[in-house]
Design a protein around this motif. Structure first.
Motif, PDB file in Angstrom:
ATOM      1  N   MET A  57       0.828  -1.197   0.000  1.00  0.00           N
ATOM      2  CA  MET A  57       0.000   0.000   0.000  1.00  0.00           C
ATOM      3  C   MET A  57       0.873   1.263   0.000  1.00  0.00           C
ATOM      4  O   MET A  57       0.614   2.209  -0.763  1.00  0.00           O
ATOM      5  CB  MET A  57      -0.928   0.028   1.208  1.00  0.00           C
ATOM      6  CG  MET A  57      -1.815   1.255   1.247  1.00  0.00           C
ATOM      7  SD  MET A  57      -2.839   1.339   2.704  1.00  0.00           S
ATOM      8  CE  MET A  57      -1.629   1.507   3.979  1.00  0.00           C
ATOM      9  N   ILE A  58       1.909   1.287   0.820  1.00  0.00           N
ATOM     10  CA  ILE A  58       2.778   2.465   0.891  1.00  0.00           C
ATOM     11  C   ILE A  58       3.528   2.662  -0.424  1.00  0.00           C
ATOM     12  O   ILE A  58       3.574   3.771  -0.968  1.00  0.00           O
ATOM     13  CB  ILE A  58       3.746   2.350   2.083  1.00  0.00           C
ATOM     14  CG1 ILE A  58       2.961   2.487   3.394  1.00  0.00           C
ATOM     15  CG2 ILE A  58       4.851   3.398   2.000  1.00  0.00           C
ATOM     16  CD1 ILE A  58       3.760   2.123   4.635  1.00  0.00           C
ATOM     17  N   SER A  67       3.160   9.805  -9.774  1.00  0.00           N
ATOM     18  CA  SER A  67       3.028   9.697 -11.232  1.00  0.00           C
ATOM     19  C   SER A  67       1.631  10.142 -11.676  1.00  0.00           C
ATOM     20  O   SER A  67       1.467  11.236 -12.208  1.00  0.00           O
ATOM     21  CB  SER A  67       3.326   8.274 -11.692  1.00  0.00           C
ATOM     22  OG  SER A  67       2.431   7.362 -11.068  1.00  0.00           O
ATOM     23  N   ILE A  68       0.647   9.307 -11.457  1.00  0.00           N
ATOM     24  CA  ILE A  68      -0.723   9.634 -11.874  1.00  0.00           C
ATOM     25  C   ILE A  68      -1.243  10.854 -11.123  1.00  0.00           C
ATOM     26  O   ILE A  68      -1.937  11.695 -11.691  1.00  0.00           O
ATOM     27  CB  ILE A  68      -1.657   8.425 -11.641  1.00  0.00           C
ATOM     28  CG1 ILE A  68      -1.192   7.226 -12.458  1.00  0.00           C
ATOM     29  CG2 ILE A  68      -3.094   8.765 -11.979  1.00  0.00           C
ATOM     30  CD1 ILE A  68      -1.917   5.937 -12.111  1.00  0.00           C
ATOM     31  N   GLY A  69      -0.878  10.947  -9.842  1.00  0.00           N
ATOM     32  CA  GLY A  69      -1.354  12.069  -9.031  1.00  0.00           C
ATOM     33  C   GLY A  69      -0.896  13.412  -9.557  1.00  0.00           C
ATOM     34  O   GLY A  69      -1.634  14.394  -9.531  1.00  0.00           O
ATOM     35  N   GLY A  79      -4.432   9.138  -3.730  1.00  0.00           N
ATOM     36  CA  GLY A  79      -3.306   8.253  -4.035  1.00  0.00           C
ATOM     37  C   GLY A  79      -3.213   7.122  -3.029  1.00  0.00           C
ATOM     38  O   GLY A  79      -2.945   5.969  -3.384  1.00  0.00           O
ATOM     39  N   ALA A  80      -3.448   7.448  -1.745  1.00  0.00           N
ATOM     40  CA  ALA A  80      -3.424   6.417  -0.705  1.00  0.00           C
ATOM     41  C   ALA A  80      -4.564   5.417  -0.907  1.00  0.00           C
ATOM     42  O   ALA A  80      -4.380   4.209  -0.734  1.00  0.00           O
ATOM     43  CB  ALA A  80      -3.532   7.060   0.671  1.00  0.00           C
ATOM     44  N   VAL A  86      -4.691  -1.363  -4.772  1.00  0.00           N
ATOM     45  CA  VAL A  86      -3.642  -2.228  -5.320  1.00  0.00           C
ATOM     46  C   VAL A  86      -3.217  -3.256  -4.276  1.00  0.00           C
ATOM     47  O   VAL A  86      -3.061  -4.447  -4.567  1.00  0.00           O
ATOM     48  CB  VAL A  86      -2.436  -1.389  -5.795  1.00  0.00           C
ATOM     49  CG1 VAL A  86      -1.248  -2.274  -6.151  1.00  0.00           C
ATOM     50  CG2 VAL A  86      -2.828  -0.518  -6.969  1.00  0.00           C
ATOM     51  N   SER A  87      -3.058  -2.808  -3.034  1.00  0.00           N
ATOM     52  CA  SER A  87      -2.642  -3.692  -1.950  1.00  0.00           C
ATOM     53  C   SER A  87      -3.683  -4.779  -1.678  1.00  0.00           C
ATOM     54  O   SER A  87      -3.342  -5.947  -1.466  1.00  0.00           O
ATOM     55  CB  SER A  87      -2.402  -2.868  -0.684  1.00  0.00           C
ATOM     56  OG  SER A  87      -2.102  -3.701   0.394  1.00  0.00           O
TER      57      SER A  87
END
Length: 159
Positions: A57-58, A67-69, A79-80, A86-87
């Motif tokens: 996650m981190i 990047s995307i952010g 983003g988190a 993803v995590s």
């Protein structure tokens, strides 16, 4: 012989289970050693789950934010949240590997009767094992934070 002993033990457990089902045999609560076994049987895999969950996650959240952010202008919290997604998806795929590793470490299933496994002491021990295991894993999984301090400072200097 060992095969005879294991056969006898299996039959005794079967007889005990039948007697318990008929409620003719009083079941003793699990011993402190059995409760420790339940605790560690549940804690060890959750250390792995917590570690992977936090580390992924981190790392993913930071990369998404950088990047995307930057391109889409999303917030740090977005983003988190995407890093958490993803995590979680990685956790679904890695769960079998974590459990296989835990069993390779020799974590056998606690030897409890069905009635003992359903007692409040056993359930409490299992839940405490999971909670403490995932807590330790999450703390250990924070190690990527050691590597991201410099990148964020460089990004701020460029802006």
């Amino acid at each position: 012989h060992s095969t005879e002993r294991s056969c006898l033990l299996r039959e005794l457990h079967r007889f005990e289970s039948i007697a318990i089902a008929q409620e003719k045999l009083e079941v003793a609560p699990p011993s402190p050693g059995q409760l420790r076994h339940v605790f560690f049987h549940n804690a060890v895999p959750f250390v792995g789950f917590g570690f992977l969950d936090n580390a992924i996650m981190i790392a993913a959240g930071t990369q998404i934010e950088l990047s995307i952010g930057v391109v889409l202008g999303i917030s740090t919290m977005a983003g988190a949240a995407l890093g958490n997604l993803v995590s979680d998806l990685a956790g679904l795929g890695l769960a079998g590997y974590v459990e296989a590793l835990a069993s390779r470490l020799g974590l056998s299933i606690p030897d409890l009767t069905p009635k003992q496994a359903d007692m409040w002491q056993t359930r409490l021990s299992a839940h405490l094992g999971k909670a403490i295991g995932v807590t330790i894993g999450c703390i250990l999984g924070m190690f990527p934070l050691l590597f991201f301090g410099d990148e964020e400072e460089k990004l701020e200097e460029k802006n």
